[in-house]
Scaffold this motif. Structure first.
Motif, PDB file in Angstrom:
ATOM      1  N   THR A  32       4.691 -86.474 -43.466  1.00 52.12           N
ATOM      2  CA  THR A  32       3.413 -87.184 -43.452  1.00 52.12           C
ATOM      3  C   THR A  32       2.417 -86.486 -42.537  1.00 52.12           C
ATOM      4  O   THR A  32       1.240 -86.303 -42.881  1.00 52.12           O
ATOM      5  CB  THR A  32       3.615 -88.640 -43.000  1.00 52.12           C
ATOM      6  N   ALA A  33       2.873 -86.075 -41.361  1.00 48.62           N
ATOM      7  CA  ALA A  33       1.988 -85.368 -40.433  1.00 48.62           C
ATOM      8  C   ALA A  33       1.520 -84.046 -41.019  1.00 48.62           C
ATOM      9  O   ALA A  33       0.373 -83.624 -40.799  1.00 48.62           O
ATOM     10  CB  ALA A  33       2.711 -85.132 -39.106  1.00 48.62           C
ATOM     11  N   PHE A 170       2.447 -94.080 -39.489  1.00 51.32           N
ATOM     12  CA  PHE A 170       1.179 -93.355 -39.582  1.00 51.32           C
ATOM     13  C   PHE A 170       0.044 -94.255 -40.071  1.00 51.32           C
ATOM     14  O   PHE A 170      -1.118 -94.038 -39.711  1.00 51.32           O
ATOM     15  CB  PHE A 170       1.324 -92.126 -40.473  1.00 51.32           C
ATOM     16  N   SER A 174      -3.218 -94.561 -37.799  1.00 55.90           N
ATOM     17  CA  SER A 174      -4.485 -94.175 -38.436  1.00 55.90           C
ATOM     18  C   SER A 174      -5.570 -95.215 -38.207  1.00 55.90           C
ATOM     19  O   SER A 174      -6.769 -94.902 -38.310  1.00 55.90           O
ATOM     20  CB  SER A 174      -4.291 -93.940 -39.935  1.00 55.90           C
ATOM     21  N   LEU A 181      -6.363 -89.981 -33.960  1.00 52.33           N
ATOM     22  CA  LEU A 181      -5.209 -89.471 -34.714  1.00 52.33           C
ATOM     23  C   LEU A 181      -5.035 -87.979 -34.490  1.00 52.33           C
ATOM     24  O   LEU A 181      -3.922 -87.503 -34.245  1.00 52.33           O
ATOM     25  CB  LEU A 181      -5.400 -89.765 -36.199  1.00 52.33           C
ATOM     26  N   TRP A 186      -1.164 -88.848 -33.359  1.00 48.84           N
ATOM     27  CA  TRP A 186      -0.170 -88.310 -34.287  1.00 48.84           C
ATOM     28  C   TRP A 186       1.185 -88.128 -33.619  1.00 48.84           C
ATOM     29  O   TRP A 186       2.230 -88.098 -34.300  1.00 48.84           O
ATOM     30  CB  TRP A 186      -0.643 -86.967 -34.860  1.00 48.84           C
TER      31      TRP A 186
END
Length: 434
Positions: A32-33, A170, A174, A181, A186
């Motif tokens: 996802t990151a 996330f 967010s 973020l 993050w």
């Protein structure tokens, strides 16, 4: 006796579920990151697509380390035991994830940042390479014969639960806004892994060793190395096992990781909150549906359920991507939910099908090798291939064709896969005695 076996089977399934949830949370947090922030933080470039592809390339590094992890930990899992090996992989994975959360970015230490990220992804890939096969086997080998598909699904729903936690984490950070973020928020989903590892370790240490492994433990050191047994006598099963998995381990990243990058990119511009919320809801749907699909697999046969899931994914491939440019949030969410519902049929039956293709003495190695080679080829390269196709053509149709082709390969190999009883007996005669 039956009551005690049922209790032990449930404990093993819970241990497999919790452990794989944490392992895959760690893995999906990076995925996802990589879609959202890692490209610009570790690979600064004027072209966003280039940065995303670079972060996906590091994503692929973890996949290419997985076959080595499957062989390494498969050896110890087949020689020393399933339980001790799974505890080791859990600790490795957690330590790496926390380290990524503490890693300085390119702006702080320059080229050392992506180099360190590569090293950590290799270690993470080794750990994941040894995790899935052992978790699947300890659940299947503890289960009553008539419920093996259902219990074998628990490491698979751990996959969905890990994705649910990762995308949920996330989604939460967010809400702090893009500046926060990209600056520091993050890191939070990576650092949370430290708490999860403690919980998972406490549960996994209570799981008993596999009874099927205990039955052959004393003879293990008189037999060839598990990887030799798997490759000599079961090489057809290894190849068919790899062919079963392109959608489950590769298509998944096309409809999650790549879809997230495509939808939130400047050419489409869907808000990241919309897609992350949809992926979080879809992970929950997938978790429940995978259990239902596995329950059905014990009644109609796991291969039928797997083929049904693959057909559904192929049918939904085009609608999934065609709704994204409309920016219609309701349609996007609906198609993501439907696709993950179809995907659930490709996950649940896998542990039982793969476990039945190898003898007990080389099962951890054979299952891990099949799964992790497929992960390296299909999982590691699918997001990169999809991103490159999108960049070359400018629309997602080549990605749709790629996903449908992966479904056709998996259907063909599933139809040719040995049945559980005959495969184990044949490979035991041909391979382990070799």
């Amino acid at each position: 006796m039956d009551l005690e076996r049922s209790r032990t089977a449930r404990r093993a399934a819970l241990g497999a579920f919790v452990g794989t949830t944490i392992e895959w949370y760690d893995f999906y947090v990076y995925a996802t990151a990589a879609s959202l922030v890692l490209g610009e933080l570790f690979f600064p470039s004027s072209d966003r697509l280039t940065g995303v592809m670079a972060s996906f390339a590091i994503f692929a590094v973890g996949f290419f380390a997985r076959p080595l992890g499957g062989v390494l930990f498969g050896h110890f899992g087949d020689r020393v035991g399933r339980k001790a090996t799974l505890v080791t992989t859990l600790l490795m994975m957690g330590a790496v994830t926390v380290a990524v959360g503490l890693l300085p970015t390119y702006s702080s230490i320059g080229i050392a940042a992506p180099v360190l990220l590569v090293v950590l992804r290799v270690v993470q890939g080794l750990a994941v390479g040894g995790e899935w096969g052992g978790a699947a086997l300890i659940a299947v080998e503890h289960a009553p014969p008539e419920r093996r598909t259902f219990y074998g699904a628990f490491p698979q729903i751990g996959n969905s639960a890990g994705a649910l936690l990762a995308t949920g984490a996330f989604s939460a950070v967010s809400l702090l806004g893009d500046p926060a973020l990209h600056a520091w928020a993050w890191r939070l989903p990576f650092l949370v892994s430290a708490v999860l590892i403690v919980v998972g370790l406490l549960i996994r240490l209570r799981v008993e060793e596999s009874p099927e492994f205990e039955a052959v433990r004393e003879r293990q050191h008189e037999r060839p190395a598990p990887v030799l047994a798997a490759l000599r006598g079961s090489w057809r099963s290894v190849l068919l096992g790899i062919g079963l998995l392109p959608v489950a381990v590769g298509g998944y990243y096309i409809v999650t990781t790549f879809l997230l990058a495509y939808a939130t990119g400047p050419d489409v511009g869907v808000p990241s909150e919309t897609v992350l919320t949809a992926l979080t809801a879809a992970a929950f749907v997938e978790l429940v549906a995978t259990l239902a699909a596995s329950w059905l697999g014990d009644r109609v046969g796991p291969r039928r359920v797997l083929i049904g899931g693959l057909v559904a994914v192929a049918v939904l491939a085009a609608p999934q991507f065609l709704v994204v440019p409309t920016r219609n949030a309701a349609l996007i969410v609906l198609m993501i939910l439907l696709m993950r519902l179809g995907m659930s049929g490709t996950y649940g039956p896998l542990p039982t099908i793969l476990a039945g293709m190898f003898p007990v003495e080389a099962r951890y190695t054979g299952v891990s090798l099949s799964y992790q080679v497929a992960g390296a080829v299909f999982g590691g390269l699918s997001p990169i291939a999809a991103t490159a196709l999108l960049g070359a053509v400018g629309n997602p149709w080549p990605v749709v064709v790629l996903l449908v082709a992966m479904c056709l390969v998996a259907i063909g190999c599933t139809a040719r896969a040995p049945h559980a009883g005959t495969a184990a007996a044949r490979t035991a005669r041909e391979g382990v005695s070799a």
